[in-house]
Design a protein around this motif. Structure first.
Motif, mmCIF file in Angstrom:
data_model
loop_
_atom_site.group_PDB
_atom_site.id
_atom_site.type_symbol
_atom_site.label_atom_id
_atom_site.label_comp_id
_atom_site.label_asym_id
_atom_site.label_seq_id
_atom_site.Cartn_x
_atom_site.Cartn_y
_atom_site.Cartn_z
ATOM 1 N N VAL A 95 -43.328 -10.634 -0.127
ATOM 2 C CA VAL A 95 -42.033 -10.868 0.538
ATOM 3 C C VAL A 95 -40.917 -10.871 -0.512
ATOM 4 C CG1 VAL A 95 -40.672 -12.472 1.935
ATOM 5 C CG2 VAL A 95 -43.148 -12.293 2.307
ATOM 6 N N VAL A 96 -39.871 -10.162 -0.238
ATOM 7 C CA VAL A 96 -38.661 -10.224 -1.077
ATOM 8 C C VAL A 96 -37.648 -11.044 -0.294
ATOM 9 C CG1 VAL A 96 -36.782 -8.899 -2.102
ATOM 10 C CG2 VAL A 96 -39.120 -7.988 -2.141
ATOM 11 N N HIS A 97 -37.280 -12.211 -0.862
ATOM 12 C CA HIS A 97 -36.360 -13.094 -0.138
ATOM 13 C C HIS A 97 -34.914 -12.770 -0.499
ATOM 14 C CE1 HIS A 97 -39.508 -15.587 1.585
ATOM 15 N NE2 HIS A 97 -40.121 -15.547 0.404
ATOM 16 N N ASP A 98 -34.559 -11.567 -0.413
ATOM 17 C CA ASP A 98 -33.211 -11.138 -0.798
ATOM 18 C C ASP A 98 -33.022 -9.697 -0.355
ATOM 19 O OD1 ASP A 98 -30.752 -11.394 -1.932
ATOM 20 O OD2 ASP A 98 -31.550 -12.294 -3.779
ATOM 21 N N GLU A 130 -42.085 2.722 -1.073
ATOM 22 C CA GLU A 130 -42.966 2.354 0.041
ATOM 23 C C GLU A 130 -42.833 0.860 0.287
ATOM 24 O OE1 GLU A 130 -46.779 4.145 -0.429
ATOM 25 O OE2 GLU A 130 -47.673 2.876 1.123
ATOM 26 N N ILE A 131 -42.482 0.540 1.500
ATOM 27 C CA ILE A 131 -42.314 -0.874 1.828
ATOM 28 C C ILE A 131 -43.407 -1.254 2.839
ATOM 29 C CG2 ILE A 131 -40.713 -2.621 2.710
ATOM 30 C CD1 ILE A 131 -39.627 -1.239 0.216
ATOM 31 N N ASP A 132 -44.425 -1.918 2.313
ATOM 32 C CA ASP A 132 -45.502 -2.378 3.198
ATOM 33 C C ASP A 132 -45.355 -3.876 3.488
ATOM 34 O OD1 ASP A 132 -46.584 0.162 3.143
ATOM 35 O OD2 ASP A 132 -47.702 -0.246 1.309
ATOM 36 N N GLY A 133 -44.630 -4.546 2.631
ATOM 37 C CA GLY A 133 -44.445 -5.983 2.804
ATOM 38 C C GLY A 133 -43.201 -6.293 3.619
ATOM 39 N N THR A 134 -42.601 -7.450 3.284
ATOM 40 C CA THR A 134 -41.443 -7.900 4.062
ATOM 41 C C THR A 134 -40.220 -8.025 3.159
ATOM 42 O OG1 THR A 134 -42.868 -9.119 5.559
ATOM 43 C CG2 THR A 134 -40.561 -9.800 5.489
ATOM 44 N N VAL A 135 -39.133 -7.526 3.631
ATOM 45 C CA VAL A 135 -37.863 -7.728 2.926
ATOM 46 C C VAL A 135 -37.025 -8.638 3.815
ATOM 47 C CG1 VAL A 135 -35.771 -6.657 2.022
ATOM 48 C CG2 VAL A 135 -37.966 -5.444 1.851
#
Lengths: 196, 566
Positions: free
Chosen positions: B207-210, B220-225
């Protein structure tokens, strides 16, 4: 202007008449200042004078072919400027005095020279200019034509559209109005000084 | 000439004032002058009067000729001189220097960066959007461009309006501009930035909290932004979750994950299989949405090629496409302009109206569920030269141009005349026109992409469009003036406030005639188009030159010539 300057000016005018814009630019830069000052003296506001200067040079540019090179260029230039300014004043309907207006009322008696000298003693050139601004358009224009551009009575008559014989009267009347304005200024100044 | 007046002083007779004055000015005939001269030798009063009048004349002359006030600099700046050879050399020199500077500072580094991430393109749009965007100093450029734009607009506005506005208003305007500049956001808030990575992957579960800003060949964005995602790269694949918006620049964008906000994409191709919470706005060559895809609000589409919509769009569609294939659900109205074809497939379902404009009839499947029949407008781009309405439209076009030009002419006559005069300088105007048209547009578009500078960018673009429209009018006025046969203007009109009355009617007539001729030339196939473009560029250059001259009047304050008669 000495002989070499005159020769240079004549050459510049010749080139400008053939369409040489460089020469036209030289002419413009040489005479823009004096013409602006002429307009400044003749017209009411600085903005009017600026506009008139540009307009006069536009006219001069178009009429340059008509200029008679046997006559002094400055005189011709001032003639164009004077006509333009006078037309401009007339168009704006602020010419208050007509050709023969007030001629009968002209004071022809001998004025008291000592009074006149006293009045002149108290004046600076600035006060003189301030008083000039208060004159009616034709009176101011007549004085400017005579004492700024050194125009002859004939030229003044032609510019102002009055008969040659009236020019002297117009000028004298303008002087009287100027004296009245100067007296008024002096009185105002004295009153201001006396006021605590 | 002379008149005598009885006076009670020492002498019985004195000369009147006007005679004395004419004597001083040398206007009396010789006998009268001699008589007066002899009289003044004896008469103190008349002598004193002569002295007083002479003094008065001198004082008057001095007062009138005294140079107590400086001549305004813009008047002394003088006419625009014809320095064609030097102007050409300078113009081309500056253009070459500008191109070199642009190339070394922006384009070359940007292209190198683009190559690094495996992305290269040849069209202008890509060059603008992608290569510029990939330049590594881009973030720092935002504030500079904003500043330049604000200052430019303020300066242009100030110089255009300075004759109308007086001190107080001018100061107020400048202060306002400064406040706007100071009050603008300084940039994006803190964000996680990844640069120079050929492959960036946000793994599943991460997770990117920003906000996340990524530059790379493949993203590639497999996680959460937990914020916005801004991506500059060849490929962007989203299988994860973005809680904010997505802004993407690249060759291929694939979204099969979830975006809670909106998607704004500038990609060559967009494949959409996931879910968008709000809007989709896309500039692309190819768009395809799968049947399982969902767009929570509406879609704005600018598609240069095929657009295939198989998924759900809960609200409406506004689309400009070449070919459109609709085979999904649309909850609102559809307003579509498609140049080649529009097909409504059997799975299509529309709850609102469908308005379609194109060159061919739409193909509508009989199985499609439409709330109402397709409102079709067939546009055929062919001029019917035999129809009176064609000429009426042309006349209206001319009238609109004339009115626009007239307004400019009456509001700012000096500006108009100076611009017409600049048209005379063919080479310089044309060169400057080419440069400024391109440069202004690029800067304006670039500023739009800063988001915070969007307002300034749009304002600049608006001015650009107005200038583009109006530029040919100056060429038309010049053409009319040439036709009537009058020579060029004196070239001393800079800074004028009011119109020189004797020329007003003449120039309006010349302008009307020139515009009519120019519009007539435009009717000629091919030649007309070329002439119109030439007039536009030429006029734009002249306009730019006028603005430049207003900003740099070439002050010559040292000239302070005395009256010629002095």
């Amino acid at each position: 202007m000495n002989a070499s300057d005159q020769l240079e000016l004549a050459e510049c005018i010749t080139r400008a008449r053939t369409g040489d814009l460089e020469a036209w630019g030289e002419l413009y830069r040489e005479f823009a200042g004096p013409i602006f000052r002429f307009c400044r003296r003749s017209l009411h506001t600085k903005e009017d004078a600026e506009d008139a200067t540009t307009e006069i040079f536009m006219k001069v540019h178009e009429k340059l072919a008509q200029y008679d090179s046997t006559r002094p260029f400055q005189a011709w230039l001032y003639k164009v400027a004077a006509n333009h300014c006078w037309d401009s004043l007339r168009r704006r309907r602020i010419r208050q005095d007509l050709e023969t207006e007030g001629v009968e009322e002209m004071p022809l008696e001998h004025p008291d020279p000592s009074q006149l000298n006293l009045l002149l003693d108290a004046q600076s050139t600035k006060e003189m200019r301030d008083a000039l601004k208060k004159l009616p358009a034709r009176a101011r224009m007549a004085l400017v034509l005579r004492y700024y551009t050194d125009m002859s009575y004939d030229e003044i008559a032609e510019t102002l559209g009055v008969r040659r014989n009236f020019v002297g009267v117009v000028l004298l009347r303008a002087r009287h109005q100027l004296r009245e304005a100067l007296t008024g200024q002096s009185l105002q100044g004295m009153n201001a000084e006396q006021t605590p | 000439m002379s008149q005598f007046n009885q006076h009670t002083g020492g002498f019985d007779r004195h000369y009147d004032e006007i005679t004395c004055l004419q004597y001083l000015e040398g206007l009396l005939d010789r006998p009268t002058a001699r008589e007066l001269s002899a009289h003044t030798d004896q008469c103190t009063d008349c002598r004193e009067l002569m002295h007083a009048l002479e003094r008065e004349s001198r004082l008057l002359s001095n007062a009138l000729r005294e140079q107590e006030e400086a001549v305004p600099a813009h008047l002394l700046a003088g006419p625009v001189r014809d320095k064609t050879p030097w102007a050409w050399v300078a113009s081309f020199g500056m253009a070459a220097a500008g191109v070199y500077w642009l190339w070394t500072s922006f384009i070359n580094p940007a292209m190198a960066q683009a190559n690094e991430v495996g992305f290269g393109s040849t069209d202008l749009l890509s060059t603008l959007f992608f290569q510029g965007a990939l330049w590594k100093g881009w973030p720092e450029m935002w504030s500079l461009i904003q500043g330049v734009a604000v200052v430019s607009l303020s300066v242009i506005g100030f110089f255009l309006l300075r004759r109308s506005l007086r001190k107080f208003n001018t100061i107020a305007m400048v202060m306002t501009a400064l406040l706007v500049a100071l009050g603008m956001p300084t940039g994006a808030s803190a964000a996680e930035i990844h640069r120079h990575e050929s492959h960036y992957t946000l793994p599943a579960g991460a997770v990117v909290h920003d906000d996340l800003i990524v530059f790379g060949d493949s993203v590639e964005i497999d996680g959460t932004v937990d914020g916005d995602l801004i991506s500059f790269g060849r490929n962007l694949t989203i299988t994860g979750h973005i809680t904010g918006d997505v802004i993407s620049f690249g060759a291929l964008t694939e979204i099969s994950g979830i975006v809670d906000g909106s998607v704004r994409s500038f990609s060559n191709q967009l494949m959409f299989r996931g879910k968008i919470g709000k809007n989709l706005m896309i500039f692309t060559n190819q768009l395809k949405t799968d049947a399982q895809s969902t767009i929570g609000w509406g879609a704005t589409l600018f598609v240069g090629g095929d657009a295939t919509l198989n998924g759900r769009i809960e609200r409406g569609i506004l689309g400009f496409t070449q070919r459109m294939d609709l085979n999904g659900f649309v909850g609102g109205n559809t307003d579509l302009k498609s140049s080649d074809s529009f097909t409504i497939g059997p799975q299509a379902q529309s709850m609102g109206k469908i308005a379609y404009t194109g060159s061919v009839q739409p193909e509508v499947s009989s199985s499609a569920k439409l709330a109402s029949p397709v409102e079709t407008t067939i546009e055929i781009h062919k001029i019917d030269w035999y129809a009176g309405i064609t000429y009426w439209h042309k006349l209206l076009f001319w009238g609109a141009g004339f009115v626009f030009g007239l307004v400019v002419l009456l509001i700012a006559p000096g500006f108009f005349v100076e611009t017409v005069q600049n048209v005379e300088r063919f080479g310089v105007s044309l060169g400057v026109g080419v440069l400024t048209i391109i440069a202004t547009f690029i800067v304006a578009v670039a500023v739009c992409f800063t988001i915070v500078g969007l307002g300034i960018g749009i304002a600049t673009l608006l001015l650009w469009f107005i200038a583009m429209y109006g530029s040919h009018l100056f060429t038309a006025a010049w053409l009319g003036r040439k036709l009537v046969g009058k020579k060029s203007f004196a070239g001393v009109v800079a800074g004028k406030k009011s119109w020189p009355v004797p020329y007003k009617g003449a120039l309006i007539g010349q302008f009307a005639l020139g515009l009519l001729l120019l519009d007539a030339i435009r009717l000629i196939p091919y030649v007309g188009f070329c002439a119109a473009v030439l007039a536009q560029v030429w006029g734009f250059g002249a306009l730019a030159l006028t603005i430049y001259h207003r900003i740099h009047p070439g002050v010559r304050s040292s000239i302070d010539a005395a009256p010629a008669t002095a």
